[in-house]
Design a protein around this motif. Sequence first.
Motif, PDB file in Angstrom:
ATOM      1  N   ARG A 570      39.798  41.679  40.639  1.00  0.00           N
ATOM      2  CA  ARG A 570      39.128  41.065  41.683  1.00  0.00           C
ATOM      3  C   ARG A 570      38.270  39.898  41.589  1.00  0.00           C
ATOM      4  O   ARG A 570      37.719  39.637  40.340  1.00  0.00           O
ATOM      5  CB  ARG A 570      38.179  41.972  42.542  1.00  0.00           C
ATOM      6  CG  ARG A 570      39.128  43.236  43.118  1.00  0.00           C
ATOM      7  CD  ARG A 570      38.488  43.642  44.261  1.00  0.00           C
ATOM      8  NE  ARG A 570      37.495  44.811  44.245  1.00  0.00           N
ATOM      9  CZ  ARG A 570      36.371  44.693  44.524  1.00  0.00           C
ATOM     10  NH1 ARG A 570      35.870  43.758  45.231  1.00  0.00           N
ATOM     11  NH2 ARG A 570      35.643  46.029  44.519  1.00  0.00           N
ATOM     12  N   MET A 571      37.883  39.051  42.649  1.00  0.00           N
ATOM     13  CA  MET A 571      36.761  37.825  42.190  1.00  0.00           C
ATOM     14  C   MET A 571      35.663  38.133  43.292  1.00  0.00           C
ATOM     15  O   MET A 571      36.189  38.946  44.058  1.00  0.00           O
ATOM     16  CB  MET A 571      37.387  36.556  42.345  1.00  0.00           C
ATOM     17  CG  MET A 571      38.152  36.163  43.297  1.00  0.00           C
ATOM     18  SD  MET A 571      37.283  35.281  44.441  1.00  0.00           S
ATOM     19  CE  MET A 571      36.325  34.123  43.672  1.00  0.00           C
ATOM     20  N   PHE A 572      34.540  37.497  43.359  1.00  0.00           N
ATOM     21  CA  PHE A 572      33.467  38.048  44.056  1.00  0.00           C
ATOM     22  C   PHE A 572      33.650  37.826  45.743  1.00  0.00           C
ATOM     23  O   PHE A 572      32.867  38.507  46.461  1.00  0.00           O
ATOM     24  CB  PHE A 572      32.084  37.523  43.405  1.00  0.00           C
ATOM     25  CG  PHE A 572      31.988  36.118  43.913  1.00  0.00           C
ATOM     26  CD1 PHE A 572      32.645  35.097  42.783  1.00  0.00           C
ATOM     27  CD2 PHE A 572      31.208  35.457  44.626  1.00  0.00           C
ATOM     28  CE1 PHE A 572      32.396  33.694  43.243  1.00  0.00           C
ATOM     29  CE2 PHE A 572      31.011  34.061  44.955  1.00  0.00           C
ATOM     30  CZ  PHE A 572      31.573  33.396  44.176  1.00  0.00           C
ATOM     31  N   ALA A 573      34.510  36.658  45.934  1.00  0.00           N
ATOM     32  CA  ALA A 573      34.273  36.270  47.085  1.00  0.00           C
ATOM     33  C   ALA A 573      35.584  37.100  48.007  1.00  0.00           C
ATOM     34  O   ALA A 573      35.576  36.726  49.121  1.00  0.00           O
ATOM     35  CB  ALA A 573      34.392  34.865  47.543  1.00  0.00           C
ATOM     36  N   HIS A 574      36.310  37.607  47.547  1.00  0.00           N
ATOM     37  CA  HIS A 574      37.555  38.276  48.131  1.00  0.00           C
ATOM     38  C   HIS A 574      37.553  39.716  47.663  1.00  0.00           C
ATOM     39  O   HIS A 574      36.934  40.263  46.867  1.00  0.00           O
ATOM     40  CB  HIS A 574      38.763  37.739  47.784  1.00  0.00           C
ATOM     41  CG  HIS A 574      38.920  36.105  48.565  1.00  0.00           C
ATOM     42  ND1 HIS A 574      38.746  36.281  49.731  1.00  0.00           N
ATOM     43  CD2 HIS A 574      38.944  35.100  48.031  1.00  0.00           C
ATOM     44  CE1 HIS A 574      38.935  34.984  50.294  1.00  0.00           C
ATOM     45  NE2 HIS A 574      38.963  34.141  49.280  1.00  0.00           N
ATOM     46  N   TYR A 575      38.417  40.370  48.857  1.00  0.00           N
ATOM     47  CA  TYR A 575      38.356  41.636  48.627  1.00  0.00           C
ATOM     48  C   TYR A 575      39.897  42.079  48.613  1.00  0.00           C
ATOM     49  O   TYR A 575      40.740  41.945  49.479  1.00  0.00           O
ATOM     50  CB  TYR A 575      37.737  42.507  49.617  1.00  0.00           C
ATOM     51  CG  TYR A 575      37.506  43.873  49.196  1.00  0.00           C
ATOM     52  CD1 TYR A 575      36.719  44.332  48.617  1.00  0.00           C
ATOM     53  CD2 TYR A 575      38.550  45.071  49.763  1.00  0.00           C
ATOM     54  CE1 TYR A 575      36.723  45.606  47.895  1.00  0.00           C
ATOM     55  CE2 TYR A 575      38.302  46.400  49.326  1.00  0.00           C
ATOM     56  CZ  TYR A 575      37.305  46.501  48.358  1.00  0.00           C
ATOM     57  OH  TYR A 575      37.328  48.049  48.083  1.00  0.00           O
ATOM     58  N   HIS A 576      40.408  42.894  47.573  1.00  0.00           N
ATOM     59  CA  HIS A 576      41.679  43.395  47.676  1.00  0.00           C
ATOM     60  C   HIS A 576      42.858  42.591  48.040  1.00  0.00           C
ATOM     61  O   HIS A 576      42.883  41.332  47.577  1.00  0.00           O
ATOM     62  CB  HIS A 576      41.793  44.855  48.213  1.00  0.00           C
ATOM     63  CG  HIS A 576      41.124  45.593  47.118  1.00  0.00           C
ATOM     64  ND1 HIS A 576      41.310  47.165  47.537  1.00  0.00           N
ATOM     65  CD2 HIS A 576      40.496  45.613  46.078  1.00  0.00           C
ATOM     66  CE1 HIS A 576      40.579  47.778  46.525  1.00  0.00           C
ATOM     67  NE2 HIS A 576      40.103  46.861  45.557  1.00  0.00           N
ATOM     68  N   THR A 577      43.605  42.984  48.943  1.00  0.00           N
ATOM     69  CA  THR A 577      44.804  42.128  49.404  1.00  0.00           C
ATOM     70  C   THR A 577      44.298  40.876  50.521  1.00  0.00           C
ATOM     71  O   THR A 577      45.335  40.025  50.902  1.00  0.00           O
ATOM     72  CB  THR A 577      45.925  42.814  50.021  1.00  0.00           C
ATOM     73  OG1 THR A 577      45.491  43.278  51.300  1.00  0.00           O
ATOM     74  CG2 THR A 577      46.495  44.148  49.193  1.00  0.00           C
ATOM     75  N   GLY A 578      43.210  40.739  50.634  1.00  0.00           N
ATOM     76  CA  GLY A 578      42.650  39.608  51.281  1.00  0.00           C
ATOM     77  C   GLY A 578      42.708  39.655  52.857  1.00  0.00           C
ATOM     78  O   GLY A 578      42.613  38.676  53.446  1.00  0.00           O
TER      79      GLY A 578
END
Lengths: 683, 283
Positions: A570-578
């Motif tokens: 993951r990266m900090f600004a998004h969560y899982h499948t977006g």
Amino acid sequence: MNPDFIKTICPYCGVGCGLVLKVEDGKVVGTYPDKEHPVSRGTLCIKGWSAHQFVHHADRLKTPLVKRGDTFEKISWDDAIALAVEKLQSTAARYGGDAIGGLSSAKCTNEENYLFQKMIRMAFKTNNVDHCARLCHAPTAVGMGQTTGSGAMTNSISDLAGAECILIIGSNAAESHPIIMGEIYKAADRGAAVVVVDPRKTAVAENAQVHLRINPGTDIPLLCGMMRHIIDEGLHNEKFIHDRMEGFDELKTFLRSWPVERAAKECGIAEEEIRRVAEMYARAKDAAAVYCMGITQHACGTANVHAVCDLAMLCGQIGKTFSGVYPLRGQNNVQGACDMGALPNVYPGYQSVSVPAVKEKFEKAWGRELSAKPGLTVTEMIGSAGKDIRALYIMAENPALSDPDVNHVLESLTKLDFLIVQDIFLTETAKFADLVLPAVCFAEKTGTYTNTERRFQLLRKAVEPPGEAKGDFEIICLLANALGLDFPYKHPGEVMEEIAKLVPEYGGIRFDRLEKAGLQWPCPDLKHEGTRFLHDVQFTRGKGLFIVPAYTPPFETPDGEYPYWLSTGRMFAHYHTGTMTRRSAFLSREMEGAYAEMHPEDAIKAGIREGDRIRITSRRGSIVTAARITKRVARGSVFAPFHFTEARANILTNPVLDPISKIPEFKACAARIEKEPHEKHER
Amino acid sequence: MLEKVKEIARTVLAEKQADGVLGLMKGQWDIIQPHIFESPVEVDALVIEPKWLLAKMAMTVLRSSREGYRLAVVVRGCDERALTELVKRNQIEKERLVTIGIACTAEQAQACICDRPYPQKLDCGDAVAGVDPFSIESVKELLAGDGPARMEKWANILKRCIKCYGCRNSCPICVCVPCKLEDQVWVETGVIPAEVLSYHLIRAFHLSDTCVACGACQEACPVNIPLMALQLSMREMLRETYGYDAGLDPERNSPILYDLCKEPAAGQALPDWVNSLRKDDES
């Protein structure tokens, strides 16, 4: 109309931070941090601050949809429920109940998960119910269950701030669990040693005292080398081992085959470093071991968890404050979904379906005959779609992005006789559905989530759902009743009372007791104040058990054709499948599209520059994404976040499974990288 | 003191000095959250702890409420200063605002290292003496050392930043649209930590003449960055150079915006230690 302020819980990760939603004219217009929340104490990460932004998005599903040909048509709720019942019942009649599968959801509440598994188990006499914990912490549930008796974080988040040494293995908490990272920094500011084990130089590693950049998948060699050194130096806790543990002799014998020299060679770390880190951990008064997907998402994920537990138990760093083992749970309610029995082998409270007395207890409580045969896991259900599994009911999960070897997942979904997807948006998975049921999001429902420190927390409804969308709670009840079951529940609180009767550890959980700060299980009775740390006097299973960690290197390793290690995350600004974050304006501003990280030296060799379009190919398929050149990844490695539908990292990942927990090896496979030709633009 | 606040709040509502009172409410099961009280009866549930800044909320409430809606706000010293700045910057119409000023406790002042823990218009409680932030050991340590030493210290602290934007979001007077921190020219998107110069120092400079030393930024920081030490020395410089304290005098505008011709000799306007956070090649 003046705004209302409603306190509730963040819908993203397992930290479970407190939010204050600002509601104006029936719309959530802002999010503020909750100053009084026991975990987040007035702080939030970028996702938490943006939690309201997707709630009223135009894409929200507002009516049930049925697929006719290639397009979806609106239908009424009555028709939708009738269609679901007809298809599920006819499938069960023709192929048997085991041809039905249900994917429950770590995004939904405890009560919804409880009802979902109850419905699947009762209506179809099958245990084919699972959820995405299979893809994140299944090895924790199994591995910690075997070693300690409880597959959950042993201590509380706030305990981290008091630790003297914190070993972080395979967790990028700064991006994935930022509020927990704050507690770790508090410890560091008090002089604690923070040691990070990660092939990537993450923000966590940048801020650590020691960073061990191990070769991918060599966690067991490292931990074994550490343990061997600890025993050689006599730094293990003999009294603890004698009084509270079993299996030490087997472990000790096994560790003879892991001298530090061998460990060092295997994981690519200097011997002195391994010795130093082992001593830092072993000599600390209170030492904590934090881990996440870097440990679990391997074909030896369960053994990795065994090794972490072994280390903690070897040093007696369990069963007291400021120490313990901290698996950081991913989803807001993945702990709860596991606790509520949305797993194919256990009922709520991890009570095994194959123990006759347990089965009888649930049969008596629910008034139906149940199956003694453990059901299929997420990956097995998808894998046998069209064969053993004929109809699938997916509640708020998105395997079309989240599961390994996505191309194969998509192919499997088309093989189903009938697919029901219940979600808040038309996800990549929902597009394959025969029937889509519009559900509601966190701001529109009441219920409970359980965070990573076992804390039951209350969600409070802030606004009404869009259009005809209904709560998952209500949809399950509608469907269950139409399937001939008796689900008379009017409020989730009634469901919690039923759960409390069936699971001793949750006996004292009631909605009115959760209002102020929640309760950490075990909480066996109404007077009990909850449990800050587990395994106090004795382990949940009695004695703690050392398990010899069976090391298997990653299934696929780089070779001439596929020369790179690929890992996902993951990266900090998004969560899982977006599904939610990519529909949040502030978050998609921060990271608009897909990218993959590669090392500058590799980039130079391949003639790739920052921002270039690159094609990453594995044995499963290929994606085109943007290159980000950074030393965060090691030479010969590439990292791709899995949030992005236009470049689904999971097209590349290897579906090979850990034989015990059935988790796929997301963290290591082989890939090659090519520069894509520039798109031609005519002027 | 709480009873007195309630009494005033009831009077404000009963006498229609304001249509609503923004404060904290202790509701069912002792849950405390911000609330707009609109009837004197409701005021029974009003509380004043914990410290919970309401200025920015007051601004957004007034923006979206009907024309002429008047709002009373229960304010501490910092909240009052923030509201004063918002009025000065045309974010709030003065006529629509009433304040009910309360004094902070000595403990609170200590916790906030606040040098002025009371509002100018004090309605309830007794003002306690402020704390000189620059006498606090932790602050002194953060500001101590020569340029390179400070640079290293602060670079180490600021690289913890997870870019939650909480410092900006919680700041009562961060109201610019568009925000400089959202400009990709200055702040690279998609990576953490945020750059020291172009995120943290832009923020610090941008607020140099408006910061009311409320501490909201630091309280909202999940990774415990001591932002107040950064902000307070900016503030101190304006005080030393221009005798200016943001939020105190509603009639006096920012010297940076209005007193340019009276600007002191070069170099003096910037705190030396902030200057030291420049990159080496620029020095």
